[in-house]
Design an enzyme around this catalytic site. Structure first.
Site, short mmCIF file in Angstrom:
data_model
loop_
_atom_site.label_atom_id
_atom_site.label_comp_id
_atom_site.label_asym_id
_atom_site.label_seq_id
_atom_site.Cartn_x
_atom_site.Cartn_y
_atom_site.Cartn_z
N VAL A 60 0.79 -1.25 -0.08
CA VAL A 60 0.01 -0.12 0.00
C VAL A 60 0.92 1.29 0.18
O VAL A 60 0.76 2.21 -0.94
CB VAL A 60 -1.05 0.04 1.41
CG1 VAL A 60 -1.67 1.20 1.38
CG2 VAL A 60 -1.92 -1.22 1.01
N LYS A 96 15.26 -3.32 2.48
CA LYS A 96 14.32 -3.00 1.26
C LYS A 96 14.64 -1.64 1.09
O LYS A 96 14.33 -1.26 -0.34
CB LYS A 96 12.88 -3.09 2.28
CG LYS A 96 11.83 -2.83 1.11
CD LYS A 96 10.31 -2.74 1.99
CE LYS A 96 9.56 -4.00 2.10
NZ LYS A 96 8.31 -3.96 2.66
N THR A 100 -1.06 -5.01 8.86
CA THR A 100 -2.11 -5.17 9.77
C THR A 100 -2.67 -6.49 9.71
O THR A 100 -3.59 -6.93 9.34
CB THR A 100 -3.38 -4.38 9.79
OG1 THR A 100 -4.06 -4.37 8.61
CG2 THR A 100 -3.13 -2.84 10.30
N GLY A 139 -14.97 -19.62 -8.50
CA GLY A 139 -13.57 -20.05 -8.36
C GLY A 139 -13.46 -20.88 -7.30
O GLY A 139 -14.44 -21.44 -6.68
N CYS A 173 -6.09 -9.84 1.60
CA CYS A 173 -7.17 -8.69 2.13
C CYS A 173 -8.50 -9.69 2.52
O CYS A 173 -9.04 -9.46 3.95
CB CYS A 173 -7.49 -7.90 0.98
SG CYS A 173 -6.08 -6.87 0.35
N LYS A 199 -8.49 -12.09 5.73
CA LYS A 199 -8.01 -11.40 6.84
C LYS A 199 -9.00 -10.49 7.29
O LYS A 199 -9.42 -10.48 8.37
CB LYS A 199 -6.71 -10.56 6.59
CG LYS A 199 -6.22 -9.55 7.46
CD LYS A 199 -5.06 -8.93 7.22
CE LYS A 199 -4.83 -8.08 6.18
NZ LYS A 199 -5.26 -6.72 6.45
N LYS A 221 -4.63 -15.09 -7.47
CA LYS A 221 -5.10 -14.45 -8.82
C LYS A 221 -4.15 -14.03 -9.67
O LYS A 221 -2.93 -14.05 -9.16
CB LYS A 221 -6.06 -13.21 -8.32
CG LYS A 221 -5.40 -11.82 -8.12
CD LYS A 221 -6.34 -10.92 -7.92
CE LYS A 221 -5.76 -9.54 -7.74
NZ LYS A 221 -6.37 -8.40 -7.74
C1 UGA Z 1 -9.47 -6.67 -2.84
C2 UGA Z 1 -10.37 -5.60 -3.02
O1 UGA Z 1 -10.96 -5.78 -4.63
C3 UGA Z 1 -9.75 -4.23 -3.16
O2 UGA Z 1 -10.66 -3.34 -3.50
C4 UGA Z 1 -9.32 -3.93 -1.92
O3 UGA Z 1 -8.48 -2.51 -1.83
C5 UGA Z 1 -7.98 -4.96 -1.48
O4 UGA Z 1 -8.75 -6.46 -1.30
C6 UGA Z 1 -7.45 -4.58 -0.07
O5 UGA Z 1 -8.43 -4.57 0.85
O6 UGA Z 1 -6.34 -4.07 -0.01
P1 UGA Z 1 -7.39 -7.97 -4.06
O7 UGA Z 1 -7.03 -8.75 -2.71
O8 UGA Z 1 -6.17 -7.32 -4.84
O9 UGA Z 1 -8.38 -6.71 -3.68
O10 UGA Z 1 -8.07 -8.95 -4.83
P2 UGA Z 1 -9.42 -9.22 -5.84
O11 UGA Z 1 -9.13 -8.67 -7.09
O12 UGA Z 1 -10.70 -8.57 -5.07
O13 UGA Z 1 -9.63 -10.62 -5.63
C7 UGA Z 1 -9.79 -11.34 -4.29
C8 UGA Z 1 -9.88 -12.74 -4.43
O14 UGA Z 1 -11.36 -13.09 -4.86
C9 UGA Z 1 -9.16 -13.56 -5.58
O15 UGA Z 1 -8.84 -14.91 -4.93
C10 UGA Z 1 -10.11 -13.70 -6.61
O16 UGA Z 1 -9.64 -14.77 -7.47
C11 UGA Z 1 -11.40 -13.97 -5.94
N1 UGA Z 1 -12.36 -13.54 -6.83
C12 UGA Z 1 -12.60 -12.21 -7.22
C13 UGA Z 1 -13.41 -14.48 -7.21
O17 UGA Z 1 -13.26 -15.72 -6.87
N2 UGA Z 1 -14.52 -14.22 -8.20
C14 UGA Z 1 -14.75 -12.86 -8.24
O18 UGA Z 1 -15.86 -12.60 -8.95
C15 UGA Z 1 -13.72 -11.72 -8.11
#
Ligand code: UGA
Length: 434
Positions: free
Chosen positions: A11, A35, A86, A256, A263, A266, A324
């Site tokens: 972040v 780092k 966190t 999936g 995120c 947690k 992902k």
């Molecule tokens: C997520 C949120 O989308 C962000 O908005 C947020 O800022 C971030 O967490 C965070 O709190 O920092 P991220 O963890 O990068 O972002 O990933 P996502 O793209 O949201 O995907 C999360 C998980 O859900 C992945 O395992 C993905 O494969 C899964 N997913 C997502 C599905 O199984 N189906 C979907 O339709 C979408």
């Protein structure tokens, strides 16, 4: 404007580089000496598309500086962002705030003139106030404000999310703080990005509620996929049919192997704990967590069923390991639970991932054979499992895969391929919810 970003993790680094690109002077402070040394030499610790170029450009322009010493950086700035980790506290799922509170303590010890202290880390409701209390206890005469400015960045598209956000949330206590924060986000006014000002507690809760709601959509469609398989429905049609209703929306209805990453798992757990701490029963969030865990176990059963019910000595090739595509992040990736479940039942695993292998080696069982090429990964496989939908897998020459692998079973945990085409090629094809 001058900004200090405490924490050069995911972040902090993305936000710091993007603020620098907006024209702000940013000093990114991290206590990890290696780092910081690497960052000064242009070595970026995470894989995030576009980040390396953005960091290098702004470092060269002198707008982005990395250093270890908070004391030297902290005075004469307008905003101090806290963007430290966190993680889940071991054993109980509460967010561990020790790094946030340590940052607050160091601010209290070193800040000598007014600055706005802003939490960017994902923190439970009440944390901004606690940060304020910590600083005030250490330095009662200091003039400062606190604010909450949660981030909504997705890994893999974080820079686009930062520069083109659906919304920016500002949790503030007064107009002065709001004005400072609106100023730093001024470039977003040009693209009419919605900027919502609210109080500290609401901003903190918006972050958790948003992640938990998105996780709810995923768990909902994953639960429907189980029912679809049993009643003979097609989950792709169900997602499409539901998503066309604008009130529901089509996003985050993709089935999936369960959601993963640093995120959703947690934050869903932490939200459940926050609710519990305040005497509120968070039944929906708790069910979302349970359904996600069940989905991962169901994928183990699905693969076992595809292989005839026994995994003993069966060779399974995994395409994709990260939670992902577009990231090397393996934190809470569904592949961890699924591969461990397969190995427990006697399977022999080979694996490929375009970016995640180094991280995977730290978290997955040791007896996995990693290969650099897809060909090597699949050649002796009884079954190929698509775990993560990286572009390079979606563009595979499937006929060649079929010829080169030993068996004919293909388990597609992302519903990335057309069942008819897969069967025409000669695969014994299994997918999720259809
Ligand atoms: C997520 C949120 O989308 C962000 O908005 C947020 O800022 C971030 O967490 C965070 O709190 O920092 P991220 O963890 O990068 O972002 O990933 P996502 O793209 O949201 O995907 C999360 C998980 O859900 C992945 O395992 C993905 O494969 C899964 N997913 C997502 C599905 O199984 N189906 C979907 O339709 C979408």
């Amino acid at each position: 404007m001058k900004v200090v970003m405490i924490g050069a993790g995911y972040v902090g680094l993305v936000s710091g580089a993007c603020f620098a690109e907006f024209g702000t002077e940013v000093v990114c402070v991290d206590n990890d000496k290696d780092k910081v040394k690497n960052l000064i030499n242009g070595i970026i610790p995470i894989y995030e598309p576009g980040l390396e170029d953005l960091v290098l450009k702004n470092v060269n322009d002198g707008k982005l500086i990395f250093q270890n010493d908070l004391q030297a950086a902290i005075n004469d700035v307008d905003i101090i962002f806290i963007a430290v980790g966190t993680p889940s506290r071991r054993g109980d799922g509460h967010a561990d705030l020790k790094y946030v509170y340590q940052a607050a303590k160091e601010i209290g010890e070193n800040l000598e003139q007014y600055a706005l202290v802003v939490n960017k880390s994902t923190v439970p409701v009440g944390t901004a106030r606690e940060v304020k209390n910590i600083i005030r206890r250490i330095n009662p005469d200091l003039k400062f404000d606190v604010a909450s400015n949660p981030e909504f960045l997705r890994e893999g598209s974080a820079i686009e999310d930062f520069t083109n956000p659906d919304r920016v949330v500002l949790g503030v206590e007064n107009q002065r703080s709001e004005k400072i924060l609106r100023e730093i986000y001024k470039p977003l006014q040009k693209i009419d990005a919605p900027i919502l000002s609210t109080n500290l507690e609401s901003a903190e809760l918006i972050k958790y509620a948003s992640n938990a709601f998105l996780a709810t959509k995923i768990s909902f469609i994953n639960e429907m996929s189980h029912l679809s398989e049993i009643v003979g429905a097609d989950i792709t049609a169900i997602s499409e049919g539901m998503g066309l209703d604008e009130r529901i929306g089509s996003k985050f209805l993709q089935v999936g192997p369960g959601y993963g990453g640093s995120c959703f798992p947690k934050d869903a757990l932490a939200l459940s704990r926050i609710a519990q701490d305040h005497g509120v029963n968070s039944k929906i969030v708790d069910a979302v967590i349970q359904v996600n865990s069940k989905q991962k176990n169901r994928m183990v059963e699905k693969i076992s069923h595809a292989l005839g019910g026994s995994l003993e000595d069966k060779r399974i090739a995994m395409l994709g390991l990260t939670f992902k595509p577009g990231t090397d992040d393996m934190r809470d990736a569904p592949s961890i639970t699924i591969i461990s479940g397969l190995i427990d039942q006697g399977a022999i695993i080979s694996a490929h991932d375009p970016e995640g292998v180094e991280e995977a080696k730290k978290l997955l069982p040791k007896n996995i054979k990693y290969s650099d090429t897809i060909k090597q990964t699949i050649n002796s496989a009884d079954a190929v499992v698509l775990m993560t939908e990286w572009d390079q897998y979606l563009e595979l020459d499937l006929k060649r895969i079929k010829e080169e692998m030993k068996g004919s079973i293909f388990v597609d945990l992302r519903n990335a391929f057309d069942p008819d085409i897969m069967e025409d090629i000669g695969f014994n094809y299994f997918s999720v919810g259809r």
